[in-house]
Write an enzyme that holds these catalytic residues in place. Structure first.
Site, mmCIF file in Angstrom:
data_model
loop_
_atom_site.group_PDB
_atom_site.id
_atom_site.type_symbol
_atom_site.label_atom_id
_atom_site.label_comp_id
_atom_site.label_asym_id
_atom_site.label_seq_id
_atom_site.Cartn_x
_atom_site.Cartn_y
_atom_site.Cartn_z
ATOM 1 N N GLY A 301 0.797 -1.218 0.000
ATOM 2 C CA GLY A 301 0.000 0.000 0.000
ATOM 3 C C GLY A 301 0.832 1.272 0.000
ATOM 4 N N SER A 302 0.375 2.244 0.784
ATOM 5 C CA SER A 302 0.986 3.579 0.747
ATOM 6 C C SER A 302 2.403 3.627 1.274
ATOM 7 C CB SER A 302 0.116 4.565 1.539
ATOM 8 O OG SER A 302 -1.128 4.760 0.911
#
Length: 580
Positions: A301-302
């Protein structure tokens, strides 16, 4: 001479002859027996001496094994993680045991085994000379059982593996079977190194198998080699305590924490939840055996956004002061739409990371191209084995394409469409923390300086560290501030993947970061699976764990605080309005 006198004389002669004949027979038998015995004595003591001596030795002289203890596993400071302790094993010669002996009931009670089963085994194996009764028990218990005086019951010394750290280091150290052969973890991957070579000796035993005396040593036992890990048991306990607390507090499915020394790639701590006690595996479930930090893959993810940004800055296409217009706060790729938490408008490079802007980083990715990002990820160690040799390590997925679609480039920049394990993610952040050098990660304490490979310039590494510090101070990672120290890192929140694809209501909360920021010493990755309740973002669940672990770990490592108590008080963690 009268007829009567003649008859008497004949009888006397016959009697004398019979007496002489009897004497001759007896003498002949005696001489024959004497000759036979004499010959037999000569045969036994001269002709067949060597053969008979060998046969006698076979019946009284035995070759016994000398057990060799397994090597000790310790942490970097010599604290034991796995040791072999001497124990006793009870065995029996069923042919010498009376299955109906009332003392068997007492023996079964002391040993905690079924009496009826013990008696039946003695009957079933009556033709055998050896069966185990109970293996690897305390010497005091063995003495109590032997004191019962049961014929045919004996003991021998063996070794049993013991794990002083218990469940705290279980996934990393692993365990052995009853024969001290590695089954999981370090015990399995270093089994040949740790295993000893048994010795052999000649002993004299009586016809009941009792040891009379040792005769000679054939081969001395060679103990296994010791193994020193890079693990710091103090940090391991600390990390385990905090991870267990957050999993329980959020009723989570599990969690993982990995801590690396940024200067050489040594693993200082590696813990997982749920865990198990390697000293008592009677009710162990297989799903608890996995070292999730290495065997379980997830979309990061981020947490990949700072690394994608590093690729962009390293390419020279973007500078630290470059600006990106993220309005209107979303982008469409056919039927696929990516969104920011809100419309941020114009964002700097630092702003894209601190605000965790999907739109901003995806626009940069589309500009520089998927190959640039993918190749940089690979140089950081993603999509390939870490090289630590741990059994069951998962490599992960790093996509490759000859014709990148814009949506593929976008998702690659914010950590979807790829997978990593926690150690790989920590290794990637280590490169940013130490100024751009990728060191091979290791579970063994290094005795020589690590040799690394530069994959990122010091200038860009420093710029990205500044962005990560902004994330913690003013962005999505405000709750990751460790007391008395500055920190930098990135939050991540991703959907968990199940059998049928993404699970709509289940998330993995991630935080990857480093501290202290003036000279990073440690990189830590925290991941919590499926936290329940209202909080499930990386900045809400994983970041506070990072803050507590790093604050205590840096103090234990005698890292000088960067902040005064007054400055630290102004850093009280609070919820951020941003999501990452």
């Amino acid at each position: 001479m009268s007829q009567r006198q003649e008859s008497s004389t004949i009888k006397q002669k016959l009697a004398a002859g019979l007496k002489a004949w009897r004497f001759g027979c007896v003498l002949g038998v005696f001489l024959t027996v004497t000759a036979v015995l004499g010959w037999r004595l000569v045969d036994l003591h001269v002709v067949d001496q060597a053969f008979l001596r060998q046969q006698g030795d076979v019946r009284t002289i035995r070759v016994d094994a000398i057990d060799a203890h397994r090597g000790v596993i310790t942490d970097r400071y010599g604290e034991p993680l796995a040791v072999s302790t001497p124990v006793e094993t009870l065995w029996a010669n069923p042919g010498e045991v009376d299955p109906d002996d009332p003392r068997l009931a007492t023996a079964a009670s002391l040993l905690g085994i079924n009496e009826a089963r013990l008696r039946q085994r003695m009957r079933d194996y009556a033709s055998k000379e050896f069966i185990y009764v109970r293996r690897k028990i305390q010497p005091s218990l063995a003495r109590d059982v032997l004191a019962l005086g049961l014929p045919g019951l004996y003991s021998r010394q063996e070794y049993k593996r013991y794990y002083p750290a218990g469940e705290v280091a279980a996934h990393l150290v692993g365990f052995t079977n009853i024969d001290e052969q590695g089954q999981e973890g370090i015990e399995l991957s270093y089994n040949n190194w740790l295993s000893g070579v048994p010795g052999r000796k000649r002993v004299l035993r009586d016809n009941r198998g009792h040891l009379i005396r040792d005769l000679s040593l054939i081969r001395d036992a060679r103990p296994g080699k010791d193994l020193t890990l890079s693990l710091d048991l103090r940090l391991q306990y600390l990390a385990y305590r905090e991870l267990k607390a957050v999993v329980q507090a959020h009723d989570a499915r599990g969690g993982t924490l990995v801590m690396l020394d940024v200067s050489n790639g040594e693993v200082l701590a590696m813990v997982n939840q749920q865990s198990y006690n390697p000293n008592d595996r009677t009710s162990l479930s297989p799903d608890r055996l996995r070292n999730k930090a290495l065997t379980d893959l997830f979309e990061p993810g981020s947490t990949m956004k700072p690394l994608a940004m590093a690729a962009a800055l390293e390419s020279g296409e973007y500078q630290l002061d470059s600006m990106i217009d993220t309005a209107p706060g979303y982008r469409r790729f056919g039927r696929f739409t990516i969104r920011d938490h809100r419309n941020y408008g114009q964002l700097s490079m630092t702003g894209i990371i601190s605000r965790s802007s999907n739109v901003g980083i995806s626009m940069i990715a589309n500009d520089i191209g998927g190959d640039v990002i993918r190749d940089f990820y690979f140089q950081l160690g993603l999509g390939q084995p870490t090289g630590i040799g741990f059994p069951g390590e998962a490599v992960g997925v790093l996509p490759m394409s000859s014709d990148w679609r814009p949506v593929e480039e976008a998702t690659l920049s914010y950590g979807y469409g790829m997978s990593v394990n926690a150690l790989q993610l920590a290794q990637a952040y280590m490169v940013v923390a130490n100024g751009g050098t990728r060191y091979p990660v290791t579970l063994n304490r290094r005795d020589q300086p690590a040799i690394g490979q530069r994959v990122l310039s010091e200038k860009v590494a420093a710029q990205v560290r500044g962005m990560l510090r902004e994330v913690v101070e003013n962005g999505t990672g405000k709750r990751a501030n460790p007391a008395l120290y500055t920190a930098g890192g990135k939050t991540g929140t991703v959907h968990l993947v199940g059998a049928n694809g993404y699970e709509d209501s289940q998330y993995k909360a991630i935080f990857a970061g480093m501290a202290p920021m003036d000279n990073p010493r440690i990189v830590t990755v925290v991941a919590v699976d499926a936290p329940q309740g209202g909080d499930y973002y990386g900045g809400e669940v994983a970041a506070p764990v990072f803050a507590r672990v790093m604050s205590d770990a840096l103090r234990l490592l005698n890292v000088r605080p960067e902040l005064t108590a007054v400055e630290a008080a102004t850093q009280t963690p609070g919820k951020s309005g941003e999501r990452g």
